[in-house]
Design a protein around this motif. Structure first.
Motif, PDB file in Angstrom:
ATOM      1  N   ALA A 105       0.832  -1.205   0.000  1.00  0.00           N
ATOM      2  CA  ALA A 105       0.000   0.000   0.000  1.00  0.00           C
ATOM      3  C   ALA A 105       0.864   1.251   0.000  1.00  0.00           C
ATOM      4  O   ALA A 105       0.443   2.311  -0.472  1.00  0.00           O
ATOM      5  N   ASP A 106       2.062   1.127   0.560  1.00  0.00           N
ATOM      6  CA  ASP A 106       3.050   2.188   0.417  1.00  0.00           C
ATOM      7  C   ASP A 106       3.547   2.138  -1.027  1.00  0.00           C
ATOM      8  O   ASP A 106       4.136   1.149  -1.459  1.00  0.00           O
ATOM      9  N   GLY A 107       3.308   3.191  -1.769  1.00  0.00           N
ATOM     10  CA  GLY A 107       3.591   3.183  -3.199  1.00  0.00           C
ATOM     11  C   GLY A 107       5.028   2.904  -3.563  1.00  0.00           C
ATOM     12  O   GLY A 107       5.327   2.531  -4.708  1.00  0.00           O
ATOM     13  N   ASP A 108       5.957   3.081  -2.623  1.00  0.00           N
ATOM     14  CA  ASP A 108       7.374   2.852  -2.909  1.00  0.00           C
ATOM     15  C   ASP A 108       7.798   1.404  -2.697  1.00  0.00           C
ATOM     16  O   ASP A 108       8.962   1.060  -2.915  1.00  0.00           O
ATOM     17  N   ARG A 109       6.865   0.546  -2.236  1.00  0.00           N
ATOM     18  CA  ARG A 109       7.253  -0.821  -1.892  1.00  0.00           C
ATOM     19  C   ARG A 109       6.556  -1.822  -2.793  1.00  0.00           C
ATOM     20  O   ARG A 109       5.337  -1.805  -2.939  1.00  0.00           O
ATOM     21  N   ARG A 110       7.336  -2.707  -3.373  1.00  0.00           N
ATOM     22  CA  ARG A 110       6.819  -3.805  -4.180  1.00  0.00           C
ATOM     23  C   ARG A 110       7.632  -5.044  -3.866  1.00  0.00           C
ATOM     24  O   ARG A 110       8.863  -4.999  -3.855  1.00  0.00           O
ATOM     25  N   ALA A 111       6.957  -6.160  -3.636  1.00  0.00           N
ATOM     26  CA  ALA A 111       7.652  -7.417  -3.342  1.00  0.00           C
ATOM     27  C   ALA A 111       7.703  -8.277  -4.596  1.00  0.00           C
ATOM     28  O   ALA A 111       6.730  -8.352  -5.360  1.00  0.00           O
ATOM     29  N   ASP A 112       8.834  -8.914  -4.804  1.00  0.00           N
ATOM     30  CA  ASP A 112       8.990  -9.851  -5.913  1.00  0.00           C
ATOM     31  C   ASP A 112       8.730 -11.290  -5.472  1.00  0.00           C
ATOM     32  O   ASP A 112       8.215 -12.109  -6.235  1.00  0.00           O
ATOM     33  N   VAL A 113       9.115 -11.587  -4.236  1.00  0.00           N
ATOM     34  CA  VAL A 113       8.944 -12.923  -3.662  1.00  0.00           C
ATOM     35  C   VAL A 113       8.306 -12.745  -2.290  1.00  0.00           C
ATOM     36  O   VAL A 113       8.684 -11.850  -1.532  1.00  0.00           O
ATOM     37  N   VAL A 114       7.323 -13.590  -1.975  1.00  0.00           N
ATOM     38  CA  VAL A 114       6.707 -13.545  -0.660  1.00  0.00           C
ATOM     39  C   VAL A 114       6.879 -14.896   0.019  1.00  0.00           C
ATOM     40  O   VAL A 114       6.742 -15.952  -0.621  1.00  0.00           O
ATOM     41  N   LEU A 115       7.206 -14.859   1.298  1.00  0.00           N
ATOM     42  CA  LEU A 115       7.402 -16.072   2.090  1.00  0.00           C
ATOM     43  C   LEU A 115       6.274 -16.220   3.098  1.00  0.00           C
ATOM     44  O   LEU A 115       5.774 -15.220   3.637  1.00  0.00           O
ATOM     45  N   LEU A 116       5.872 -17.437   3.335  1.00  0.00           N
ATOM     46  CA  LEU A 116       4.975 -17.779   4.439  1.00  0.00           C
ATOM     47  C   LEU A 116       5.818 -18.512   5.474  1.00  0.00           C
ATOM     48  O   LEU A 116       6.361 -19.590   5.196  1.00  0.00           O
TER      49      LEU A 116
END
Length: 411
Positions: A105-116
């Motif tokens: 939601a912070d426009g400067d942050r994007r994740a390429d990989v997400v971990l559980l």
């Protein structure tokens, strides 16, 4: 140059749990399960940021405390999980997707990989997290999961479908040697990694090519019921890397007496007078801690002139004849403006357990009761009465027991 992928580790930690009440706050090795997961993720070389998603204020506080104690506290984010995805039937995938949305939601942050990353696997290590993250971020896998070698023979009860009992991973009519059978791999339930774009499309932790990241089978344990929690606490002294506090970790040291500064034996003469044996090295260690400026306290259940005499000899305040040691410890901390989580408390028996739950550094001496060793954050190699306090002082001050000046023993 190809940019380094952003890897977001998500730790779901809801407050409700039927099998083990307040499970994610249960302590293993003296550390809440949610804090253990936070520490492992923050220690990973591959993880960029960590999100704890929870509906419980106490879990949020424990997660933040673990983050504050790390070298990179700004990497930890706590997300309020909506009630709609916090119930018994809510999936981990729903929690991860919500956490991912909140993070981005912070426009400067994007994740390429997400971990559980699951709190219920207390012996997950940073290298395990590195393994699943790298498999997706660097090696081209779509998803990854931690697995461990499994050599058991699996059976299924087929009576319900009128097929009889049968072997799942073996032909029951042929008893193969282990080395002759295909190797089976057990999903540990500890850590998963997913390409973010694929995860948003499939909304499931497995899609495309799944990499299997091998971990140590000895550390595979998922906490689902109280017996699992008991096993984890018993195994923690064996499986946890031994954390040793330094002077930067501790603001005060509180010591039990019998069995900690003594060998727990009492000598009684013909007139009924009691004496105990103490170790001169402990006196040296206590003097060095006092010289370093650490507040010290001896806290004992026993109302005994021996305790008072030893405390006077060491020039250390003493509270003895105390029924509720935890209440006395909390009051002492309040009076001396010491945060309990910055207290190193040394004990050996079950009456020390309430203080272990209060102190940030519960330490058991070698030879302590099994339940005390299991609840301790670390255990000395030296038994009580044989220099255990000297050993602890060496953790804090170094083996020479000096800070800026040499301390002298009152002995």
């Amino acid at each position: 140059m190809t940019p380094t992928p952003t890897v977001l580790a998500v730790i779901p930690a809801r407050g409700g749990s039927k099998g083990v009440p307040a499970k994610n706050l249960a302590q293993v090795g003296g550390v809440p399960l949610v804090a253990r997961a936070v520490r492992a993720c923050l220690a990973s070389h591959e993880v960029t940021d960590v999100v704890v998603t929870t509906d419980d204020a106490a879990i949020a506080d424990a997660a933040r405390a673990a983050g504050d104690a790390s070298a990179t506290p700004a990497r930890l984010h706590v997300v309020q999980r909506p009630a709609a995805i916090a119930g018994d039937r809510a999936s981990s995938e729903d929690a991860v997707l919500h956490a991912l949305d909140a993070y981005e939601a912070d426009g400067d942050r994007r994740a390429d990989v997400v971990l559980l990353v699951q709190c219920t696997s207390p012996f997950l290590r940073p290298e395990d997290i590195d393994g699943v993250a790298a498999a997706v971020a660097r090696d081209g896998a779509d998803t990854a999961v931690t697995v461990a070698p499994f050599h058991g023979f699996l059976w299924r009860d087929g009576n319900a479908i009128e097929e009889g009992n049968y072997g799942v991973n073996h032909d029951k009519s042929v008893r193969q040697m282990r080395q002759d059978r295909p190797e089976d791999l057990l999903e540990t339930g500890a850590a998963y990694a997913m390409d973010v774009q694929g995860f948003r499309t499939h909304r499931h932790r497995f899609f495309g090519h799944t990499a299997l990241v091998r971990t140590d089978a000895a550390r595979v344990l998922e906490i689902d019921d109280p017996h699992d929690l008991d096993r984890a606490r018993a195994l923690a002294p064996l499986l946890d890397p031994a954390p040793l506090p330094t002077l930067d970790d501790v603001d005060a040291v509180v010591l039990d007496f019998d069995g900690t500064q003594t060998d727990d034996r009492v000598f009684i003469d013909s007139d009924g007078r009691e004496t105990v044996a103490v170790h001169r090295g402990d006196g040296l260690g206590i003097a060095a801690l006092r010289k370093a400026g650490l507040p010290l306290l001896i806290l004992s259940t026993e109302q005994n002139p021996v305790v008072a005499a030893r405390a006077h000899k060491l020039r250390v305040p003493v509270l003895h004849g105390i029924d509720r040691k935890d209440l006395a410890l909390k009051q002492w901390c309040d009076e001396h403006s010491v945060a309990p989580e910055r207290v190193l408390y040394v004990g050996n028996d079950v009456n020390d357990l309430p203080c272990f739950a209060l102190a940030g550094w519960p330490v058991a001496v070698a030879g302590a009761h099994d339940s005390v060793r299991a609840a301790a954050r670390t255990v000395t190699t030296t038994p009580g009465g044989f220099g255990a306090i000297r050993e602890i002082a060496a953790w804090l001050l170094g083996p020479t027991l000096t800070t800026t000046t040499t301390a002298k023993s009152p002995e």
